[in-house]
Design a protein around this motif. Structure first.
Motif, PDB file in Angstrom:
ATOM      1  N   ASP A 117      66.671 152.945  62.296  1.00 33.72           N
ATOM      2  CA  ASP A 117      65.581 153.863  61.958  1.00 33.72           C
ATOM      3  C   ASP A 117      65.608 154.254  60.484  1.00 33.72           C
ATOM      4  OD1 ASP A 117      64.414 153.912  64.443  1.00 33.72           O
ATOM      5  OD2 ASP A 117      65.447 155.716  65.113  1.00 33.72           O
ATOM      6  N   LEU A 118      66.771 154.617  59.987  1.00 39.14           N
ATOM      7  CA  LEU A 118      66.889 154.992  58.579  1.00 39.14           C
ATOM      8  C   LEU A 118      66.585 153.808  57.670  1.00 39.14           C
ATOM      9  CD1 LEU A 118      70.014 157.349  58.359  1.00 39.14           C
ATOM     10  CD2 LEU A 118      67.634 157.938  57.915  1.00 39.14           C
ATOM     11  N   LEU A 119      67.033 152.630  58.062  1.00 36.72           N
ATOM     12  CA  LEU A 119      66.788 151.428  57.265  1.00 36.72           C
ATOM     13  C   LEU A 119      65.292 151.151  57.145  1.00 36.72           C
ATOM     14  CD1 LEU A 119      67.892 148.809  55.853  1.00 36.72           C
ATOM     15  CD2 LEU A 119      67.721 147.721  58.098  1.00 36.72           C
ATOM     16  N   VAL A 120      64.619 151.108  58.284  1.00 40.85           N
ATOM     17  CA  VAL A 120      63.191 150.760  58.300  1.00 40.85           C
ATOM     18  C   VAL A 120      62.374 151.818  57.572  1.00 40.85           C
ATOM     19  CG1 VAL A 120      61.166 150.448  59.784  1.00 40.85           C
ATOM     20  CG2 VAL A 120      63.349 149.380  60.393  1.00 40.85           C
ATOM     21  N   PHE A 121      62.609 153.077  57.909  1.00 39.87           N
ATOM     22  CA  PHE A 121      61.778 154.137  57.330  1.00 39.87           C
ATOM     23  C   PHE A 121      61.979 154.265  55.823  1.00 39.87           C
ATOM     24  CE2 PHE A 121      61.177 158.667  56.171  1.00 39.87           C
ATOM     25  CZ  PHE A 121      59.793 158.664  56.251  1.00 39.87           C
ATOM     26  N   SER A 122      63.225 154.232  55.365  1.00 40.87           N
ATOM     27  CA  SER A 122      63.475 154.404  53.927  1.00 40.87           C
ATOM     28  C   SER A 122      62.889 153.251  53.127  1.00 40.87           C
ATOM     29  CB  SER A 122      64.974 154.542  53.654  1.00 40.87           C
ATOM     30  OG  SER A 122      65.690 153.409  54.101  1.00 40.87           O
ATOM     31  N   ARG A 123      62.938 152.047  53.665  1.00 45.89           N
ATOM     32  CA  ARG A 123      62.376 150.896  52.945  1.00 45.89           C
ATOM     33  C   ARG A 123      60.842 150.936  52.964  1.00 45.89           C
ATOM     34  NH1 ARG A 123      65.621 145.658  52.331  1.00 45.89           N
ATOM     35  NH2 ARG A 123      67.666 146.499  51.813  1.00 45.89           N
ATOM     36  N   GLN A 124      60.275 151.305  54.096  1.00 48.47           N
ATOM     37  CA  GLN A 124      58.819 151.454  54.151  1.00 48.47           C
ATOM     38  C   GLN A 124      58.363 152.520  53.166  1.00 48.47           C
ATOM     39  OE1 GLN A 124      56.516 149.807  55.945  1.00 48.47           O
ATOM     40  NE2 GLN A 124      57.125 149.477  58.060  1.00 48.47           N
ATOM     41  N   ASP A 125      59.069 153.639  53.138  1.00 49.93           N
ATOM     42  CA  ASP A 125      58.715 154.738  52.254  1.00 49.93           C
ATOM     43  C   ASP A 125      58.789 154.312  50.788  1.00 49.93           C
ATOM     44  OD1 ASP A 125      58.362 157.849  52.081  1.00 49.93           O
ATOM     45  OD2 ASP A 125      59.982 157.398  50.681  1.00 49.93           O
ATOM     46  N   PHE A 126      59.839 153.577  50.449  1.00 49.45           N
ATOM     47  CA  PHE A 126      59.981 153.103  49.067  1.00 49.45           C
ATOM     48  C   PHE A 126      58.829 152.185  48.690  1.00 49.45           C
ATOM     49  CE2 PHE A 126      61.265 150.042  45.889  1.00 49.45           C
ATOM     50  CZ  PHE A 126      61.854 150.843  44.915  1.00 49.45           C
ATOM     51  N   ASN A 127      58.484 151.265  49.573  1.00 50.37           N
ATOM     52  CA  ASN A 127      57.414 150.312  49.264  1.00 50.37           C
ATOM     53  C   ASN A 127      56.059 151.003  49.121  1.00 50.37           C
ATOM     54  OD1 ASN A 127      59.213 148.210  49.248  1.00 50.37           O
ATOM     55  ND2 ASN A 127      58.719 147.482  51.310  1.00 50.37           N
ATOM     56  N   ILE A 128      55.811 152.034  49.911  1.00 51.67           N
ATOM     57  CA  ILE A 128      54.573 152.803  49.773  1.00 51.67           C
ATOM     58  C   ILE A 128      54.504 153.449  48.401  1.00 51.67           C
ATOM     59  CG2 ILE A 128      53.356 154.864  50.597  1.00 51.67           C
ATOM     60  CD1 ILE A 128      54.330 154.136  53.426  1.00 51.67           C
ATOM     61  N   CYS A 129      55.625 154.074  48.001  1.00 49.61           N
ATOM     62  CA  CYS A 129      55.673 154.716  46.685  1.00 49.61           C
ATOM     63  C   CYS A 129      55.510 153.684  45.570  1.00 49.61           C
ATOM     64  CB  CYS A 129      57.003 155.459  46.507  1.00 49.61           C
ATOM     65  SG  CYS A 129      57.187 156.897  47.583  1.00 49.61           S
ATOM     66  N   GLN A 130      56.129 152.539  45.732  1.00 52.31           N
ATOM     67  CA  GLN A 130      56.061 151.506  44.704  1.00 52.31           C
ATOM     68  C   GLN A 130      54.627 151.001  44.520  1.00 52.31           C
ATOM     69  OE1 GLN A 130      57.566 147.287  45.214  1.00 52.31           O
ATOM     70  NE2 GLN A 130      59.188 148.099  43.896  1.00 52.31           N
ATOM     71  N   ALA A 131      53.924 150.797  45.629  1.00 57.18           N
ATOM     72  CA  ALA A 131      52.528 150.356  45.534  1.00 57.18           C
ATOM     73  C   ALA A 131      51.685 151.398  44.803  1.00 57.18           C
ATOM     74  CB  ALA A 131      51.973 150.097  46.938  1.00 57.18           C
ATOM     75  N   LEU A 132      51.986 152.664  45.032  1.00 53.83           N
ATOM     76  CA  LEU A 132      51.272 153.733  44.335  1.00 53.83           C
ATOM     77  C   LEU A 132      51.579 153.705  42.841  1.00 53.83           C
ATOM     78  CD1 LEU A 132      49.488 156.266  44.546  1.00 53.83           C
ATOM     79  CD2 LEU A 132      51.574 157.581  45.011  1.00 53.83           C
ATOM     80  N   HIS A 133      52.833 153.478  42.479  1.00 53.83           N
ATOM     81  CA  HIS A 133      53.211 153.401  41.066  1.00 53.83           C
ATOM     82  C   HIS A 133      52.480 152.255  40.358  1.00 53.83           C
ATOM     83  CE1 HIS A 133      55.999 156.424  41.992  1.00 53.83           C
ATOM     84  NE2 HIS A 133      57.049 155.709  42.261  1.00 53.83           N
ATOM     85  N   GLN A 134      52.306 151.157  41.047  1.00 49.98           N
ATOM     86  CA  GLN A 134      51.608 150.023  40.440  1.00 49.98           C
ATOM     87  C   GLN A 134      50.150 150.378  40.147  1.00 49.98           C
ATOM     88  OE1 GLN A 134      52.223 146.777  43.165  1.00 49.98           O
ATOM     89  NE2 GLN A 134      54.436 146.657  42.767  1.00 49.98           N
ATOM     90  N   LYS A 135      49.513 151.097  41.055  1.00 53.75           N
ATOM     91  CA  LYS A 135      48.138 151.530  40.818  1.00 53.75           C
ATOM     92  C   LYS A 135      48.073 152.533  39.669  1.00 53.75           C
ATOM     93  CE  LYS A 135      46.388 150.784  45.503  1.00 53.75           C
ATOM     94  NZ  LYS A 135      45.302 149.870  45.120  1.00 53.75           N
ATOM     95  N   GLU A 136      49.064 153.386  39.581  1.00 53.71           N
ATOM     96  CA  GLU A 136      49.097 154.369  38.503  1.00 53.71           C
ATOM     97  C   GLU A 136      49.248 153.700  37.139  1.00 53.71           C
ATOM     98  OE1 GLU A 136      51.104 157.933  41.226  1.00 53.71           O
ATOM     99  OE2 GLU A 136      52.284 156.921  39.686  1.00 53.71           O
ATOM    100  N   PHE A 137      49.980 152.612  37.083  1.00 52.07           N
ATOM    101  CA  PHE A 137      50.113 151.911  35.810  1.00 52.07           C
ATOM    102  C   PHE A 137      48.774 151.343  35.359  1.00 52.07           C
ATOM    103  CE2 PHE A 137      50.997 148.260  33.069  1.00 52.07           C
ATOM    104  CZ  PHE A 137      51.740 148.897  32.080  1.00 52.07           C
TER     105      PHE A 137
END
Length: 797
Positions: A466-486
């Motif tokens: 659970d921690l593995l899946v959720f933390s990685r999903q959460d990171f990827n969501i944030c990363q996609a947002l950072h790319q749009k912000e750039f």
């Protein structure tokens, strides 16, 4: 002037440069398709994914709240419990026959016992567990077929007993030879060559001799000393309230094997078997330590914002136990170190005096028998120094740093993930940026993670799917947002015509990276964007001042324009195209910040934002004026009075602070606390910058704290000047942290954390002494790639 240390980009002269990009354009990075994309519309797929994540969050939350600790069974400890004789049968029958049944039923297919059969790094662990199980079976004359298979396993792996590349269970060199001797007493012939036996016995005797006859230093592994150990004295002095010895089932059972009659030891083992049925873990209880490790792990994975109330409850309860001197905390070195670190960071009043026993050199040898991970936790705790006189933490930091460096140099940390973690934190503990550290932790997080005490064990409470899946999903969501912000930042950069300037640094990539590393919460988009834009503007205007010098009318023209704050001027009144572009960009950007801040704050903050820029540009002018006119006579205090502002950190933080989702009154922003935090943070970043760039700036005869100290005192050499500045940095860092950690002040903790994050950025960019990989483009580019461009792989669903 602002020196975000772009000298690490190999510019020959950072003051006068044609426009260059710090890093390649985003399209030149090898970007994989993100595992999760941020969508405006909600189709069935995204709704389904959101529901799955919510279910995972619910399971994680329940795991945190129920406090249940999941531990894998330990064959080694179970075997020692199985060897305990029943008192009512004169020692001729086992006291806990169910443990014998477990041993017989849980032999691995290869003939071994242990956590992970066939694991290339755990062969020593398997040897130790297997031999202990063989002794239990042989003692009670059962499991003949299992004994035969176990002997075959030992015969095939005898060389691993002396293999230094193998992970060694704690006390292996003491315990294993003694178990071999016990096997001989039971007429159990083991396939070890005499040379190997002699070598192991010599190693055991040497380690016992190092304790200078004080067997208490080896109490945790006392089963490796056997009958000659003073069991009565250890039970008298070391027995815990729960009846155990060191919370170790094996040591407690060995006490009953060699010294029967202690009811508390029996009751401890009986309580374990009521909980775990027919086997025992290698350590128990472990509730406090496990809960704290879960908190630590959740924070390191960057998902703590989802579980703030649960984390606060755990830390509040732990602090209550700390105040009560709870035995589970204070009798375990690792637990005590982790507790101290997490509580102090959270702002609880915890004294470093509680760690004093581990600062004394005569405790070092006994500490080392507990493993590298324990010493690493002591090292981490020792870095949370906030008071001027914390001699205990200073002493612990000294010897743990030396020890861990030696372990790295000798390549004796067999756990490669632990080795990477130790190496990373030793290099620049204070320069670990939030999201950069999260990404590294995510890369190292493994549901199959194990820890090694006297036996290897797993704790699914901390390491789970659970921690593995959720933390990685959460990171990827944030990363996609950072790319749009750039992409948004690129449009702003072009709209402001900053790309048309033919001088200075294009800091867009680095500014965006730093903002993303500091402001990790997805909702803080305005904080990230404002921080990144301010960094770009400061870098551009700084380069403009450096290019024109203090005697140029253009340098002062920008300052005058900012003071007037009027864009309705004929083009010729700007003096030059460069001035017009820079001021127009600043004017439009600050007004944009003010409009957005009004929405969030419910009041106008424009005048404050303008004043921040006036103060910063005035400091630019003072720095250049002092450089040209009176560099020979300026004092360090005078220099820092404007240099801590001209570094540009204040305008960045005090703009972004309005976008944290917290209402901030004018009184709070102009409070002595806020001013002091800004002053200490600016001083730290400036001095770290000066340490890193002193050689280059001396060659250019530019102002620098090192050169000023040398001019103030001719007798001081450069080494002494650098040492003085490092002391000043540490003094300001501790003072800043005291303010950040202090509870009940006018500024909320999340606001104060920003100033600490700024200091981390300073350490990251200008790690003390300079010249290491933390100031190289390679490291920043790699961190940028991992944080912004490369998504994490998700386990198959």
């Amino acid at each position: 002037m602002l020196k975000l240390n772009y000298s690490f980009l190999h510019f020959s002269d950072h003051r006068i440069q044609k426009s260059k990009q710090i890093l390649p354009p985003a399209h030149e990075f090898p970007v994989s398709k993100p595992a999760i994309t941020v969508r405006c519309c909600r189709n069935n797929s995204t709704v389904s994914s959101a529901l799955k994540l919510q279910k995972i969050i619910g399971r994680i939350r329940e795991r945190i709240r129920n406090g249940k600790v999941e531990l894998s069974p330990a064959a080694y400890d179970t075997a020692w419990v199985a060897m305990v004789p029943a008192r009512e049968y004169s020692g001729e029958k086992p006291c806990f026959p169910e443990c014998l049944d477990w041993i017989i039923e849980n032999q691995n297919p290869d003939g071994s016992w242990g956590l992970d059969p066939g694991h290339p790094s755990l062969v020593k662990d398997s040897l130790c567990c297997t031999l202990a199980c063989l002794l239990a079976l042989r003692k009670w004359n059962v499991g003949h077929q299992q004994i035969h298979k176990g002997l075959e396993f030992i015969r095939a792996n005898t060389n691993a007993a002396s293999d230094k590349d193998q992970l060694s269970p704690i006390g292996f060199n003491v315990i294993f030879p003694t178990m071999i001797a016990y096997a001989n007493q039971l007429d159990l012939t083991l396939p070890f060559h005499q040379d190997l036996l002699d070598s192991m016995i010599l190693s055991r005797d040497s380690q016992i001799h190092k304790s200078e006859g004080n067997y208490m230093n080896l109490g945790y592994v006392a089963e490796g000393i056997g009958e000659s150990f003073n069991w009565s004295n250890m039970i008298l002095t070391q027995q815990r309230n729960n009846g155990s010895l060191f919370n170790s089932p094996a040591t407690t059972a060995a006490a009953l094997v060699h010294h029967q009659g202690n009811n508390n030891c029996f009751e401890y083992l009986q309580s374990l078997l009521k909980t775990f049925k027919n086997c025992v873990p290698t350590v128990y209880p472990l509730e406090i330590y496990t809960r704290l490790c879960l908190v630590d792990t959740i924070q390191e994975l960057g998902i703590d914002r989802h579980f703030e109330s649960e984390i606060n409850n755990i830390l509040e309860e732990t602090y209550r136990l700390w105040q009560l001197k709870d035995e589970e905390i204070f009798t375990d070195i690792t637990c005590c170190a982790v507790t101290f670190r997490l509580l102090r960071i959270k702002g609880f009043e915890v004294s470093s005096d509680e760690l004093a026993p581990y600062a004394e050199q005569d405790h070092v040898s006994s500490i080392q028998t507990t493993g590298v991970s324990t010493i690493f936790e002591l090292y981490r705790a020792s870095n949370i120094r906030i008071h001027e006189e914390e001699n205990t933490l200073d002493a612990i930091n000294d010897w743990t740093t030396t020890f861990l460096k030696q372990q790295l140099l000798s390549e004796t940390i067999c756990d490669k993930k632990l080795q990477k973690k130790v190496e990373y934190e030793l290099k620049n503990f204070h320069g670990i940026l939030g999201r950069v550290g999260n990404r590294r932790s995510l890369d190292l997080y493994d549901v199959d993670n194990y820890q090694v005490m006297k036996a290897a064990y797993r704790c699914p409470t901390i390491y789970n799917e659970d921690l593995l899946v959720f933390s990685r999903q959460d990171f990827n969501i944030c990363q996609a947002l950072h790319q749009k912000e750039f992409q948004q930042l690129e449009r702003w950069h072009k709209d402001c015509r900053l790309d048309r300037l033919n001088f200075g640094r294009d800091a867009l990539h680095t500014a965006h990276f730093l903002a993303s590393a500091i402001f990790g919460v997805p909702q803080l988009v305005n904080a990230r964007i404002s921080f990144a834009k301010n960094v770009v503007l400061i870098a551009r205007i700084d380069d403009f001042f450096d290019r024109h010098g203090s005697r140029s009318e253009d340098s002062y023209k920008i300052l005058e324009l900012v003071k007037e704050w009027n864009i309705e001027k004929p083009v010729e009144e700007y003096g030059s195209k460069e001035v017009e572009i820079l001021f127009t960009a600043l004017y439009k950007t600050v007004n944009e910040f003010a409009e957005k801040a009004y929405v969030e704050q419910g009041r106008c903050v424009k005048r404050h934002l303008i004043n921040l820029w006036v103060e910063t540009l005035t400091s630019f002018a003072k720095e250049l004026g002092s450089w040209y006119e009176n560099a020979a006579i300026i004092k360090l205090d005078e220099y820092l009075s404007f240099a801590r502002i001209s570094i540009g950190s204040g305008v960045c933080i005090l703009t972004s602070i309005y976008f944290l989702g917290i209402k901030l009154s004018e009184e709070m922003i102009l409070s002595e606390e806020c001013i002091s935090l800004s002053m200490h943070a600016g001083t730290i970043v400036r001095l770290l910058n000066d340490l890193q760039s002193c050689q280059k700036e001396n060659e250019e005869t530019r102002l620098n704290a090192v050169s000023i100290i040398l001019k103030e005192d001719d007798e001081k050499g450069e080494e002494m000047a650098i040492s003085k500045i490092e002391t000043m940095v540490e003094h300001n860092r501790r003072k800043l942290l005291r303010m950040v950690y202090r509870r009940g002040t006018i500024l909320p903790r999340k606001c104060k954390d920003l100033f600490f994050d700024l200091c981390k950025m300073g350490y990251y960019l200008y790690s003390s002494g300079g010249g290491d990989e933390f100031t190289s483009p390679q490291l920043i580019m790699e961190d940028m790639r991992l944080l912004i461009h490369q998504p994490l792989k998700l386990p198959p669903s």
